[in-house]
Write a protein that holds these residues in place. Structure first.
Motif, PDB file in Angstrom:
ATOM      1  N   ALA A  87      80.289  41.717  32.584  1.00  0.00           N
ATOM      2  CA  ALA A  87      80.330  43.066  32.029  1.00  0.00           C
ATOM      3  C   ALA A  87      80.977  43.996  33.041  1.00  0.00           C
ATOM      4  O   ALA A  87      80.702  43.906  34.242  1.00  0.00           O
ATOM      5  CB  ALA A  87      78.913  43.556  31.699  1.00  0.00           C
ATOM      6  N   GLU A  88      81.830  44.904  32.562  1.00  0.00           N
ATOM      7  CA  GLU A  88      82.502  45.825  33.467  1.00  0.00           C
ATOM      8  C   GLU A  88      82.630  47.197  32.830  1.00  0.00           C
ATOM      9  O   GLU A  88      82.630  47.348  31.603  1.00  0.00           O
ATOM     10  CB  GLU A  88      83.880  45.294  33.855  1.00  0.00           C
ATOM     11  N   ILE A  89      82.717  48.197  33.690  1.00  0.00           N
ATOM     12  CA  ILE A  89      82.950  49.569  33.256  1.00  0.00           C
ATOM     13  C   ILE A  89      83.849  50.236  34.283  1.00  0.00           C
ATOM     14  O   ILE A  89      83.800  49.915  35.476  1.00  0.00           O
ATOM     15  CB  ILE A  89      81.619  50.338  33.093  1.00  0.00           C
ATOM     16  N   GLY A  90      84.682  51.157  33.822  1.00  0.00           N
ATOM     17  CA  GLY A  90      85.625  51.814  34.715  1.00  0.00           C
ATOM     18  C   GLY A  90      86.933  51.053  34.800  1.00  0.00           C
ATOM     19  O   GLY A  90      87.099  49.996  34.188  1.00  0.00           O
ATOM     20  N   ALA A 149      90.792  50.243  41.106  1.00  0.00           N
ATOM     21  CA  ALA A 149      90.117  49.892  42.350  1.00  0.00           C
ATOM     22  C   ALA A 149      89.423  51.132  42.916  1.00  0.00           C
ATOM     23  O   ALA A 149      89.802  52.262  42.596  1.00  0.00           O
ATOM     24  CB  ALA A 149      91.130  49.339  43.336  1.00  0.00           C
ATOM     25  N   PRO A 150      88.396  50.900  43.743  1.00  0.00           N
ATOM     26  CA  PRO A 150      87.852  49.596  44.132  1.00  0.00           C
ATOM     27  C   PRO A 150      86.960  49.007  43.034  1.00  0.00           C
ATOM     28  O   PRO A 150      86.453  49.737  42.191  1.00  0.00           O
ATOM     29  CB  PRO A 150      87.043  49.922  45.384  1.00  0.00           C
ATOM     30  N   HIS A 151      86.798  47.709  43.100  1.00  0.00           N
ATOM     31  CA  HIS A 151      85.976  46.990  42.119  1.00  0.00           C
ATOM     32  C   HIS A 151      84.764  46.425  42.836  1.00  0.00           C
ATOM     33  O   HIS A 151      84.872  45.527  43.658  1.00  0.00           O
ATOM     34  CB  HIS A 151      86.798  45.863  41.475  1.00  0.00           C
ATOM     35  N   PHE A 152      83.592  46.975  42.511  1.00  0.00           N
ATOM     36  CA  PHE A 152      82.330  46.539  43.105  1.00  0.00           C
ATOM     37  C   PHE A 152      81.561  45.728  42.069  1.00  0.00           C
ATOM     38  O   PHE A 152      81.279  46.210  40.969  1.00  0.00           O
ATOM     39  CB  PHE A 152      81.518  47.755  43.549  1.00  0.00           C
ATOM     40  N   CYS A 153      81.213  44.500  42.432  1.00  0.00           N
ATOM     41  CA  CYS A 153      80.566  43.573  41.508  1.00  0.00           C
ATOM     42  C   CYS A 153      79.153  43.243  41.974  1.00  0.00           C
ATOM     43  O   CYS A 153      78.925  43.003  43.165  1.00  0.00           O
ATOM     44  CB  CYS A 153      81.397  42.289  41.397  1.00  0.00           C
ATOM     45  N   VAL A 165      80.653  56.623  39.718  1.00  0.00           N
ATOM     46  CA  VAL A 165      81.473  55.408  39.670  1.00  0.00           C
ATOM     47  C   VAL A 165      82.936  55.813  39.594  1.00  0.00           C
ATOM     48  O   VAL A 165      83.429  56.269  38.558  1.00  0.00           O
ATOM     49  CB  VAL A 165      81.079  54.520  38.469  1.00  0.00           C
ATOM     50  N   LYS A 166      83.647  55.641  40.702  1.00  0.00           N
ATOM     51  CA  LYS A 166      85.052  56.052  40.804  1.00  0.00           C
ATOM     52  C   LYS A 166      85.932  54.823  40.998  1.00  0.00           C
ATOM     53  O   LYS A 166      86.593  54.641  42.018  1.00  0.00           O
ATOM     54  CB  LYS A 166      85.226  57.014  41.975  1.00  0.00           C
ATOM     55  N   GLY A 167      85.928  53.960  40.036  1.00  0.00           N
ATOM     56  CA  GLY A 167      86.664  52.702  40.099  1.00  0.00           C
ATOM     57  C   GLY A 167      86.071  51.787  39.058  1.00  0.00           C
ATOM     58  O   GLY A 167      85.800  52.215  37.934  1.00  0.00           O
ATOM     59  N   LYS A 168      85.835  50.530  39.404  1.00  0.00           N
ATOM     60  CA  LYS A 168      85.266  49.576  38.454  1.00  0.00           C
ATOM     61  C   LYS A 168      83.953  49.029  38.998  1.00  0.00           C
ATOM     62  O   LYS A 168      83.842  48.682  40.179  1.00  0.00           O
ATOM     63  CB  LYS A 168      86.231  48.425  38.195  1.00  0.00           C
ATOM     64  N   LEU A 169      82.953  48.955  38.120  1.00  0.00           N
ATOM     65  CA  LEU A 169      81.644  48.394  38.443  1.00  0.00           C
ATOM     66  C   LEU A 169      81.388  47.255  37.467  1.00  0.00           C
ATOM     67  O   LEU A 169      81.621  47.401  36.264  1.00  0.00           O
ATOM     68  CB  LEU A 169      80.568  49.465  38.301  1.00  0.00           C
ATOM     69  N   SER A 170      80.912  46.132  37.976  1.00  0.00           N
ATOM     70  CA  SER A 170      80.743  44.982  37.081  1.00  0.00           C
ATOM     71  C   SER A 170      79.487  44.184  37.391  1.00  0.00           C
ATOM     72  O   SER A 170      78.905  44.292  38.478  1.00  0.00           O
ATOM     73  CB  SER A 170      81.972  44.066  37.142  1.00  0.00           C
ATOM     74  N   PHE A 171      79.094  43.379  36.419  1.00  0.00           N
ATOM     75  CA  PHE A 171      78.004  42.416  36.528  1.00  0.00           C
ATOM     76  C   PHE A 171      78.571  41.022  36.273  1.00  0.00           C
ATOM     77  O   PHE A 171      79.276  40.811  35.285  1.00  0.00           O
ATOM     78  CB  PHE A 171      76.925  42.686  35.479  1.00  0.00           C
ATOM     79  N   LEU A 172      78.258  40.089  37.155  1.00  0.00           N
ATOM     80  CA  LEU A 172      78.631  38.687  37.004  1.00  0.00           C
ATOM     81  C   LEU A 172      77.324  37.902  36.970  1.00  0.00           C
ATOM     82  O   LEU A 172      76.742  37.609  38.011  1.00  0.00           O
ATOM     83  CB  LEU A 172      79.510  38.254  38.185  1.00  0.00           C
ATOM     84  N   ILE A 173      76.860  37.582  35.770  1.00  0.00           N
ATOM     85  CA  ILE A 173      75.517  37.035  35.602  1.00  0.00           C
ATOM     86  C   ILE A 173      75.601  35.643  34.977  1.00  0.00           C
ATOM     87  O   ILE A 173      76.133  35.475  33.874  1.00  0.00           O
ATOM     88  CB  ILE A 173      74.641  37.942  34.727  1.00  0.00           C
ATOM     89  N   THR A 174      75.049  34.673  35.670  1.00  0.00           N
ATOM     90  CA  THR A 174      75.112  33.289  35.216  1.00  0.00           C
ATOM     91  C   THR A 174      73.748  32.785  34.771  1.00  0.00           C
ATOM     92  O   THR A 174      72.714  33.338  35.136  1.00  0.00           O
ATOM     93  CB  THR A 174      75.643  32.363  36.321  1.00  0.00           C
ATOM     94  N   GLY A 175      73.785  31.699  33.992  1.00  0.00           N
ATOM     95  CA  GLY A 175      72.568  31.010  33.610  1.00  0.00           C
ATOM     96  C   GLY A 175      72.459  29.644  34.247  1.00  0.00           C
ATOM     97  O   GLY A 175      71.712  28.787  33.777  1.00  0.00           O
ATOM     98  N   ASP A 176      73.212  29.442  35.353  1.00  0.00           N
ATOM     99  CA  ASP A 176      73.305  28.097  35.934  1.00  0.00           C
ATOM    100  C   ASP A 176      73.247  28.139  37.455  1.00  0.00           C
ATOM    101  O   ASP A 176      74.004  27.440  38.122  1.00  0.00           O
ATOM    102  CB  ASP A 176      74.621  27.436  35.473  1.00  0.00           C
TER     103      ASP A 176
END
Length: 383
Positions: free
Chosen positions: A54-57, A60-64, A122-133
């Motif tokens: 999931a991402e918003i914005g 750069a910069p991109h904070f995950c 949020v002055k760029g991109k903010l994201s979630f990298l969420i796994t089930g593994d």
């Protein structure tokens, strides 16, 4: 803009019994919360594992923020004070499988993201990298998600993993690297025969034990910056001989090496061969060595990023966190090939245990820390 209570999100996540590879609705809970904030959500199923990006914005910069919704099995539910997936709140604590590792942290970051977005931070991109593994094989989660991001042309500038990094109290520790891990299976082949006629057989067991003793007693190194010495630990010896009067034809053992950046998985295997070949030649034993590298050692050296994290944590907790590489492996071992990565989450004292729990106040505090980090990140790295 909507705001969230991190404790209630954590409870909703814990109520989903997402023991790997099952998801049981955990990603739906998170996706619903993030979609309401305006995040663009993509589900990324790979074989039997579901994942969420999931991402918003923009730009750069991109904070995950990276994490996992899968959990280890709860064991005997009757041994729990409260059912492991009830997400009970009592005595100032949140109880349940995944409270510490790491649904509480995911909830805290979602709440922090909501507040930061509401405040226009949020002055760029903010994201979630969420796994089930993450708690199982780790092959159909973060690894493939990162490959997908690369194929999509998405670049992460920095990543924070929400693993429970604190041993005892909030603010204790930031994980700035991890030891590598290699699992090895050593099989020595002899010749089966009657125990009364050992001259007609070749017993593989003494040869195996001699090799294991040599490997166990030979230091690999003396340590590395912020890393303890590499360690080889024998975890199993297997003969599988049901008869008392038969010399077996094969004997096997399994061992694990946790190694620091003095080594790679490849150089460890070269070292093992160099140690084993002379012994095999001396005693005339044939052996086979099979190794699987589950992660390479790494150390994050982006001090600007690490100091930002440390300052925000100290401001909120009053503790200056230790930079550590202790513990097992995490998905940071994959992320480090794409971006500087560190780990900070809740207190991990009860993770994987019966009655896993965290202080309710810590979940709220973590959300405040994460919000400060998000704000400071875009102020520091933004253009």
């Amino acid at each position: 803009m909507q705001t969230y209570d991190p404790v209630e999100i954590a409870r909703a996540l814990i109520r989903c019994p997402s023991v790997t590879p099952a998801d049981e609705g955990a990603l739906d809970v998170l996706q619903k919360a993030l979609t309401a904030l305006g995040f663009r959500c993509t589900r990324l199923p790979f074989e039997d594992i579901d994942n969420l990006y999931a991402e918003i914005g923009e730009g750069a910069p991109h904070f995950c923020f990276a994490g996992h919704t899968d959990v280890v099995p709860p064991g005997d539910a009757d041994e729990w004070t409260s059912p492991p997936f009830d997400a009970a709140v009592k005595d100032g604590k949140l109880w349940g499988r995944g409270a510490s590792d790491m649904k509480g942290a995911i909830a805290a970051f979602a709440a922090a993201a909501a507040s930061a977005l509401s405040a226009g931070k949020v002055k760029g991109k903010l994201s979630f990298l969420i796994t089930g593994d993450e708690e199982a094989k780790g092959v159909n989660g973060t690894v493939k998600m990162l490959q997908w991001l690369r194929d999509e042309g998405v670049t992460i500038d920095h990543c924070l993993v929400g693993e429970p990094s604190n041993p005892d109290a909030m603010g204790d520790m930031i994980k700035v690297g991890r030891r590598g891990s290699i699992n090895c299976w050593l099989t020595v082949t002899g010749k089966q025969g009657h125990v009364a006629y050992p001259h007609r057989a070749r017993n593989p067991i003494p040869a195996l034990l001699r090799k294991l003793l040599h490997l166990s007693e030979t230091p690999l190194d003396e340590g590395y910056e912020r890393f303890q010495p590499s360690s080889l630990q024998v975890t199993d010896i297997h003969i599988g001989n049901p008869a008392h009067n038969v010399i077996p034809g094969k004997a096997s053992a399994r061992f694990n090496i946790r190694f620091n950046p003095n080594w790679t998985g490849e150089t460890i295997q070269d070292w093992l061969k160099d140690q084993l070949d002379p012994i095999a030649k001396e005693i005339g034993a044939t052996y086979k060595l099979d190794c699987v590298v589950s992660g390479e050692a790494f150390l994050t050296t982006d001090m600007k990023f690490l100091e930002l994290l440390s300052e925000c944590i100290e401001e909120k907790t009053g503790r200056k966190p230790e930079y550590s590489t202790s513990g097992g492996t995490s998905d940071a071992r994959f992320i480090k090939d794409y971006a500087p990565v560190a780990e900070f989450g809740l207190v991990g004292a009860t993770m994987h245990q019966v009655d896993e729990h965290v202080d309710v106040a810590d979940v709220t505090l973590l959300a405040e820390i994460y919000e400060a980090i998000i704000e400071r990140y875009f102020e520091t790295f933004g253009k």
